[in-house]
Design an enzyme around this catalytic site. Structure first.
Site, mmCIF file in Angstrom:
data_model
loop_
_atom_site.group_PDB
_atom_site.id
_atom_site.type_symbol
_atom_site.label_atom_id
_atom_site.label_comp_id
_atom_site.label_asym_id
_atom_site.label_seq_id
_atom_site.Cartn_x
_atom_site.Cartn_y
_atom_site.Cartn_z
ATOM 1 N N LYS A 1 -0.309 5.397 8.585
ATOM 2 C CA LYS A 1 0.657 5.798 6.943
ATOM 3 C C LYS A 1 -0.632 5.791 6.056
ATOM 4 O O LYS A 1 -0.360 6.714 5.401
ATOM 5 C CB LYS A 1 1.428 4.320 6.705
ATOM 6 N N LYS B 1 -7.239 2.020 -2.965
ATOM 7 C CA LYS B 1 -6.882 1.361 -1.756
ATOM 8 C C LYS B 1 -6.803 2.440 -0.640
ATOM 9 O O LYS B 1 -7.283 2.042 0.561
ATOM 10 C CB LYS B 1 -5.298 0.756 -2.116
ATOM 11 N N THR C 1 0.948 -1.224 -0.160
ATOM 12 C CA THR C 1 0.003 -0.085 -0.117
ATOM 13 C C THR C 1 1.037 1.076 0.024
ATOM 14 O O THR C 1 1.691 1.584 0.977
ATOM 15 C CB THR C 1 -0.817 0.076 1.151
HETATM 16 N N1 LIG Z 1 -1.571 -6.280 7.477
HETATM 17 C C1 LIG Z 1 -2.583 -6.088 6.992
HETATM 18 O O1 LIG Z 1 -3.894 -6.487 7.413
HETATM 19 C C2 LIG Z 1 -2.650 -5.390 5.465
HETATM 20 C C3 LIG Z 1 -1.326 -4.763 5.068
HETATM 21 N N2 LIG Z 1 -1.280 -3.961 3.869
HETATM 22 C C4 LIG Z 1 -0.083 -3.426 3.368
HETATM 23 O O2 LIG Z 1 0.595 -4.363 2.967
HETATM 24 C C5 LIG Z 1 1.829 -3.941 3.312
HETATM 25 C C6 LIG Z 1 2.773 -5.056 4.164
HETATM 26 O O3 LIG Z 1 1.951 -4.859 5.486
HETATM 27 P P1 LIG Z 1 2.366 -6.150 6.569
HETATM 28 O O4 LIG Z 1 2.747 -7.407 6.013
HETATM 29 O O5 LIG Z 1 1.187 -6.142 7.703
HETATM 30 O O6 LIG Z 1 3.630 -5.357 7.270
HETATM 31 P P2 LIG Z 1 4.683 -5.938 8.044
HETATM 32 O O7 LIG Z 1 5.006 -4.711 8.830
HETATM 33 O O8 LIG Z 1 4.507 -7.289 8.767
HETATM 34 O O9 LIG Z 1 5.818 -6.196 7.050
HETATM 35 C C7 LIG Z 1 6.683 -5.121 6.446
HETATM 36 C C8 LIG Z 1 7.583 -5.859 5.412
HETATM 37 O O10 LIG Z 1 8.305 -4.681 4.623
HETATM 38 C C9 LIG Z 1 9.665 -4.823 4.850
HETATM 39 N N3 LIG Z 1 10.371 -3.733 4.843
HETATM 40 C C10 LIG Z 1 9.864 -2.652 5.399
HETATM 41 N N4 LIG Z 1 10.779 -1.372 5.271
HETATM 42 C C11 LIG Z 1 11.779 -2.003 4.324
HETATM 43 C C12 LIG Z 1 12.937 -1.798 3.677
HETATM 44 N N5 LIG Z 1 13.391 -0.119 3.805
HETATM 45 N N6 LIG Z 1 13.594 -2.307 3.081
HETATM 46 C C13 LIG Z 1 13.433 -3.660 2.811
HETATM 47 N N7 LIG Z 1 12.198 -4.062 3.383
HETATM 48 C C14 LIG Z 1 11.489 -3.375 4.241
HETATM 49 C C15 LIG Z 1 9.641 -5.663 6.217
HETATM 50 O O11 LIG Z 1 10.908 -6.380 6.368
HETATM 51 P P3 LIG Z 1 11.751 -6.792 7.571
HETATM 52 O O12 LIG Z 1 10.725 -8.199 8.023
HETATM 53 O O13 LIG Z 1 12.946 -6.930 7.656
HETATM 54 O O14 LIG Z 1 11.332 -5.790 8.559
HETATM 55 C C16 LIG Z 1 8.775 -6.722 5.941
HETATM 56 O O15 LIG Z 1 9.003 -7.694 5.220
HETATM 57 C C17 LIG Z 1 1.745 -2.458 4.003
HETATM 58 O O16 LIG Z 1 1.813 -1.767 2.751
HETATM 59 C C18 LIG Z 1 0.353 -2.599 4.476
HETATM 60 O O17 LIG Z 1 -0.198 -1.319 4.574
HETATM 61 C C19 LIG Z 1 -2.525 -4.387 2.857
HETATM 62 C C20 LIG Z 1 -3.322 -4.818 3.462
HETATM 63 C C21 LIG Z 1 -3.645 -5.404 4.791
HETATM 64 O O1 LIG Z 2 -4.997 -2.385 4.570
HETATM 65 C C1 LIG Z 2 -5.258 -3.271 5.465
HETATM 66 C C2 LIG Z 2 -6.519 -3.929 5.646
HETATM 67 C C3 LIG Z 2 -7.485 -3.524 4.522
HETATM 68 C C4 LIG Z 2 -8.743 -4.270 4.683
HETATM 69 O O2 LIG Z 2 -9.074 -5.176 5.535
HETATM 70 O O3 LIG Z 2 -9.517 -4.027 3.588
#
Ligand SMILES: NC(=O)C1=CN([C@@H]2O[C@H](COP(=O)(O)OP(=O)(O)OC[C@H]3O[C@@H](n4cnc5c(N)ncnc54)[C@H](OP(=O)(O)O)[C@@H]3O)[C@@H](O)[C@H]2O)C=CC1
Ligand SMILES: O=CCCC(=O)O
Length: 393
Positions: free
Chosen positions: A320, A252, A177
């Site tokens: 964010k 989104k 996102t």
């Molecule tokens: N969780 C949710 O319910 C949802 C999340 N999203 C979106 O999906 C994305 C991921 O979410 P989520 O999995 O929950 O997040 P997490 O915080 O669990 O994971 C984030 C990931 O990004 C990596 N990362 C962050 N910064 C860097 C960097 N500078 N360089 C390389 N790798 C980096 C982390 O690596 P490391 O492990 O090394 O920290 C990790 O793999 C976000 O944009 C979020 O907004 C969308 C829908 C639903």
């Molecule tokens: O982005 C995180 C969750 C979004 C959703 O549940 O639709």
């Protein structure tokens, strides 16, 4: 704006014989309102039925209640070549999504900044990529699921970034996102290599990611949308193609702006009800039966009442997304005072250590707040984001 939605077929044991018949004889038989579920089939692909009992039981608890498909491209010589998949970013979402691709039978190469997060998937059959560059160089289509715009940019365009391993014929699908400008910057860098780009942020959280029922909001190269569709269908239940890069990010951010406000409002309602002497469980039940019922309230409400916030969607990511939505609102000139007030609250919660909790922990930030400053409009009872202030009690 072109919008195409396609729904994932849900297949049951009772439908199995019919299903097999349909799958291998009549390609038009599985369709949604707006189109064939497997658009690749119209372009010389054939589908194979892959047994994914492990994935299926993980998703639904019943081996036959849902099936995944792997589409294999046929080469000119008639040999099958399944596209190899890269997956960059194994956080809450990326791990579950990559796992579903592995379970569906794809050859998947995973990379994560913190290397240890690759271990589980490698033990389940994935390969480990050394760098984003080496991963994209080794794979036909690479997905990226990073925390935020900075992370998405660094992984795509940094030293040893994904772009360096791309070339004509390859595809890069960013499912993080981010804002529209980040999506466009990554798109430009990817397309300069001759590769194709698709932005595909997801609606749906940890459970839909595990269950393979995410909703993809895609935009960019239509041919990559078609090539990636079989993988999107493994990870999601539906997908929208929205046209030019930036539209996926905008869609989104609209969804998450509404979601952040809903959660804050729900939290406020629970607290008001409790102060007024109502049983919060009954408040949840009443809300659940009326016009404002929402799966999110039913799912998160009971644990919020218990003061438990098991992290599915980290609060810092919700903040964010509110920030990015407000930036978009500023850019297009749409006043969004409710989102601005709610963003202040999430920003304060993040600052006060709730960032890694689930975003439903916003109720804790509200518990800690008291209204200390009222607006000049207090006498009229009208307040807005620039006049409502919260502080710690
Ligand atoms: N969780 C949710 O319910 C949802 C999340 N999203 C979106 O999906 C994305 C991921 O979410 P989520 O999995 O929950 O997040 P997490 O915080 O669990 O994971 C984030 C990931 O990004 C990596 N990362 C962050 N910064 C860097 C960097 N500078 N360089 C390389 N790798 C980096 C982390 O690596 P490391 O492990 O090394 O920290 C990790 O793999 C976000 O944009 C979020 O907004 C969308 C829908 C639903
Ligand atoms: O982005 C995180 C969750 C979004 C959703 O549940 O639709």
């Amino acid at each position: 704006m072109e919008a195409v939605a396609m729904a994932k077929g849900v297949l049951t044991m009772a439908h199995k014989p019919l299903l097999l018949n349909c799958l291998f004889s009549r390609s038009s038989s599985i369709t949604s309102k707006s189109g064939v579920i497997f658009p690749g089939l119209q372009h010389g692909y054939r589908r194979s039925f892959v047994s994914t009992s492990d994935a299926t039981s993980a998703r639904s608890g019943t081996a036959w209640s849902k099936r995944s498909f792997v589409v294999r491209a046929s080469s000119a010589a008639g040999e099958e070549k399944q596209p190899s998949i890269g997956f960059l970013g194994l956080g809450i979402m990326g791990t579950a999504m990559a796992r579903n691709l592995v379970k569906a039978g794809y050859e998947v190469t995973v990379w994560n900044r913190s290397i240890s997060k690759c271990d589980a998937l490698v033990s389940e059959g994935a390969k480990r990529g050394e760098t984003p560059e080496q991963t994209t160089a080794a794979c036909d289509i690479t997905f990226a699921m990073l925390a935020d715009p900075a992370g998405a940019m660094e992984v795509a365009c940094g030293p040893q970034g994904a772009v360096k391993g791309l070339s004509a014929g390859k595809g890069y699908v960013d499912v993080s996102t981010v804002d529209d400008e980040t999506a466009k910057a990554i798109s430009d860098a990817v397309r300069k290599t001759g590769a194709e780009f698709l932005e595909a942020p997801v609606s749906g959280s940890k459970k839909p990611a595990v269950d393979g029922t995410l909703i993809f909001l895609t935009a960019g190269d239509k041919s990559l949308f078609e090539r990636a569709s079989p993988m999107l269908d493994v990870m999601g239940k539906s997908k929208f193609y929205l046209g030019d890069v930036g539209n996926g990010a905008a869609m989104k951010l609209v969804v998450n702006m509404v979601m952040g406000s809903m959660m804050a409002s729900f939290s406020e309602g629970l607290l008001l009800g409790a102060k007024a002497g109502l049983d919060p469980k009954t408040v949840i039940e009443v809300i659940g039966q009326g016009a404002i019922s929402a799966p999110m309230f039913a799912m998160k409400g009971p644990s919020m009442v218990e003061g438990q916030y098991p992290t599915a969607f980290p609060l810092k990511h919700q903040q964010k997304d509110l920030r990015l939505a407000l930036e978009l609102a500023n850019k297009v000139g749409q006043p969004s005072p409710i989102a601005a007030a709610v963003n202040d609250l999430y920003a304060r919660a993040t600052k006060n250590g709730l960032g890694d909790e689930d975003f439903s922990a916003i109720i804790e930030a509200l518990k800690a707040c008291k209204r200390t400053q009222l607006s000049n409009n207090e006498k009229t009872g009208i307040t807005n984001s620039s006049t409502l202030r919260f502080s710690e009690s």
